[in-house]
Design a protein around this motif. Structure first.
Motif, PDB file in Angstrom:
ATOM      1  N   ARG A  71       0.973  -1.237  -0.095  1.00 14.45           N
ATOM      2  CA  ARG A  71      -0.056   0.012  -0.030  1.00 14.45           C
ATOM      3  C   ARG A  71       0.713   1.283   0.028  1.00 14.45           C
ATOM      4  NH1 ARG A  71      -5.129   0.644   1.435  1.00 14.45           N
ATOM      5  NH2 ARG A  71      -4.634   2.385   2.803  1.00 14.45           N
ATOM      6  N   HIS A  72       2.134   1.304   0.487  1.00  9.22           N
ATOM      7  CA  HIS A  72       2.902   2.245   0.811  1.00  9.22           C
ATOM      8  C   HIS A  72       4.412   2.057   0.274  1.00  9.22           C
ATOM      9  CE1 HIS A  72      -0.510   3.860   3.037  1.00  9.22           C
ATOM     10  NE2 HIS A  72      -0.460   3.044   3.760  1.00  9.22           N
ATOM     11  N   PRO A  73       4.549   1.598  -0.846  1.00 11.98           N
ATOM     12  CA  PRO A  73       5.836   1.018  -1.213  1.00 11.98           C
ATOM     13  C   PRO A  73       7.011   2.008  -1.369  1.00 11.98           C
ATOM     14  CG  PRO A  73       4.642   1.135  -3.199  1.00 11.98           C
ATOM     15  CD  PRO A  73       3.610   1.419  -2.094  1.00 11.98           C
ATOM     16  N   GLU A  74       6.356   3.520  -1.356  1.00 14.74           N
ATOM     17  CA  GLU A  74       7.595   4.486  -1.346  1.00 14.74           C
ATOM     18  C   GLU A  74       8.120   4.600   0.185  1.00 14.74           C
ATOM     19  OE1 GLU A  74       3.778   5.950   0.395  1.00 14.74           O
ATOM     20  OE2 GLU A  74       4.061   4.770  -1.320  1.00 14.74           O
ATOM     21  N   GLN A  75       7.758   3.851   1.207  1.00 13.86           N
ATOM     22  CA  GLN A  75       8.423   3.926   2.556  1.00 13.86           C
ATOM     23  C   GLN A  75       9.137   2.791   3.038  1.00 13.86           C
ATOM     24  OE1 GLN A  75       4.283   4.967   4.462  1.00 13.86           O
ATOM     25  NE2 GLN A  75       5.441   6.769   5.316  1.00 13.86           N
ATOM     26  N   ALA A 106      -2.702  -3.355  -9.142  1.00  9.12           N
ATOM     27  CA  ALA A 106      -1.972  -2.108  -8.647  1.00  9.12           C
ATOM     28  C   ALA A 106      -0.673  -1.961  -9.340  1.00  9.12           C
ATOM     29  CB  ALA A 106      -1.658  -2.609  -7.023  1.00  9.12           C
ATOM     30  N   GLN A 107      -0.260  -0.816  -9.756  1.00 12.10           N
ATOM     31  CA  GLN A 107       0.873  -0.506 -10.683  1.00 12.10           C
ATOM     32  C   GLN A 107       1.695   0.567  -9.733  1.00 12.10           C
ATOM     33  OE1 GLN A 107       1.878  -2.224 -13.354  1.00 12.10           O
ATOM     34  NE2 GLN A 107      -0.266  -3.178 -13.543  1.00 12.10           N
ATOM     35  N   ASN A 108       2.871   0.137  -9.383  1.00  2.94           N
ATOM     36  CA  ASN A 108       3.799   1.435  -8.979  1.00  2.94           C
ATOM     37  C   ASN A 108       5.108   0.904  -9.118  1.00  2.94           C
ATOM     38  OD1 ASN A 108       5.403   2.856  -6.735  1.00  2.94           O
ATOM     39  ND2 ASN A 108       3.252   3.191  -5.957  1.00  2.94           N
ATOM     40  N   ASP A 109       6.092   1.788  -9.293  1.00  2.00           N
ATOM     41  CA  ASP A 109       7.356   1.339 -10.007  1.00  2.00           C
ATOM     42  C   ASP A 109       8.204   0.856  -8.597  1.00  2.00           C
ATOM     43  OD1 ASP A 109       7.005   1.787 -12.592  1.00  2.00           O
ATOM     44  OD2 ASP A 109       8.016   3.874 -12.544  1.00  2.00           O
ATOM     45  N   GLU A 110       7.836   1.227  -7.359  1.00  4.63           N
ATOM     46  CA  GLU A 110       8.292   1.199  -5.960  1.00  4.63           C
ATOM     47  C   GLU A 110       8.175  -0.507  -5.795  1.00  4.63           C
ATOM     48  OE1 GLU A 110      10.463   3.124  -4.583  1.00  4.63           O
ATOM     49  OE2 GLU A 110      10.099   4.844  -5.889  1.00  4.63           O
ATOM     50  N   ASN A 128      13.270  -5.356  -1.616  1.00  5.99           N
ATOM     51  CA  ASN A 128      13.725  -6.665  -1.207  1.00  5.99           C
ATOM     52  C   ASN A 128      12.762  -7.511  -0.630  1.00  5.99           C
ATOM     53  OD1 ASN A 128      15.752  -8.756  -0.920  1.00  5.99           O
ATOM     54  ND2 ASN A 128      16.258  -7.840   1.169  1.00  5.99           N
ATOM     55  N   ILE A 129      12.197  -8.353  -1.316  1.00 13.60           N
ATOM     56  CA  ILE A 129      11.201  -9.149  -0.715  1.00 13.60           C
ATOM     57  C   ILE A 129      11.412 -10.489  -0.488  1.00 13.60           C
ATOM     58  CG2 ILE A 129       8.768  -9.766  -0.992  1.00 13.60           C
ATOM     59  CD1 ILE A 129       8.752  -7.447  -3.095  1.00 13.60           C
TER      60      ILE A 129
END
Length: 218
Positions: free
Chosen positions: A113-117, A154-158, A163-164
């Motif tokens: 939901r908040h990949p920028e963080q 969902a689409q987000n470059d982040e 690292n998952i």
């Protein structure tokens, strides 16, 4: 909101407890002890936070819509208060998210939901579909907090900069959920590692073995 913090400096990692767990759970079960070296050498700083599961997904005394809304407020607390505070305190742009069992849901849901963080995501024996908790109730808030539903669209470059790690075991009750999540991520071209230990069940001895290995990759 109660929280237990380990370390004075290092890369920050938020740890979500298991179902209905509290901030001291990982201390009580000895999981934090397995990563003592990372904390004492200044590589990692741990933030063990409580959940509000008893008033959200596990809050059977509440209407399903209220349970979901309470989780929305919890997510807002994480996104707008806790994580920005940690970013400032540790002087980093992104932090790590980690969780065991249902804590894995919290870690993964927040990260996507908040990949920028979030720069690192570590899930140990997680499960990700929260619809079974809601007795058939469904609304927009359910959709946007149920990764198997929203991630396909969902689409987000982040997503591609995280690292998952998805950890499970051959006899884990959540093994299928991790295989399914891995397949979903593969279908979107999101790089990750699915780690399947060839022994053990859904229990603390497995997680104590896995967590130090995952921290070594940060």
């Amino acid at each position: 909101m109660d929280m237990l913090v380990y370390g004075n400096w290092g890369y920050p990692v938020v740890m979500f407890p298991t179902s209905m767990g509290h901030y001291h759970e990982y201390k009580d079960f000895g999981l934090t002890e397995t990563v003592r070296w990372f904390v004492e050498t200044g590589r990692i700083k741990l933030y063990c936070v409580s959940s509000i599961d008893l008033d959200s997904w596990y809050g059977k005394h509440l209407h399903p819509g209220t349970r979901v809304w309470n989780h929305v407020l919890y997510d807002r607390f994480l996104h707008e208060e806790l994580v920005p505070g940690i970013q400032r305190e540790c002087n980093v742009q992104k932090i790590g998210m980690c969780g065991v069992s249902f804590g894995g849901y919290h870690a993964l849901n927040f990260s996507f939901r908040h990949p920028e963080q979030v720069g690192h995501l570590m899930v140990l024996s997680g499960a990700f579909d929260i619809k079974p908790f809601l007795n058939g109730y469904y609304d927009e808030n359910v959709y946007y907090n149920n990764p198997p539903d929203y991630l396909p669209n969902a689409q987000n470059d982040e997503f591609h900069r995280m690292n998952i790690m998805l950890g499970t075991t051959e006899y884990d009750i959540c093994k299928d959920a991790n295989y399914q999540m891995s397949g979903l991520l593969n279908s979107k071209g999101i790089r990750h590692q699915l780690d399947v230990s060839p022994w053990g069940v859904h229990d603390w001895p497995v997680w104590k073995e896995q967590l130090p290995r995952y921290f070594s990759r940060i």
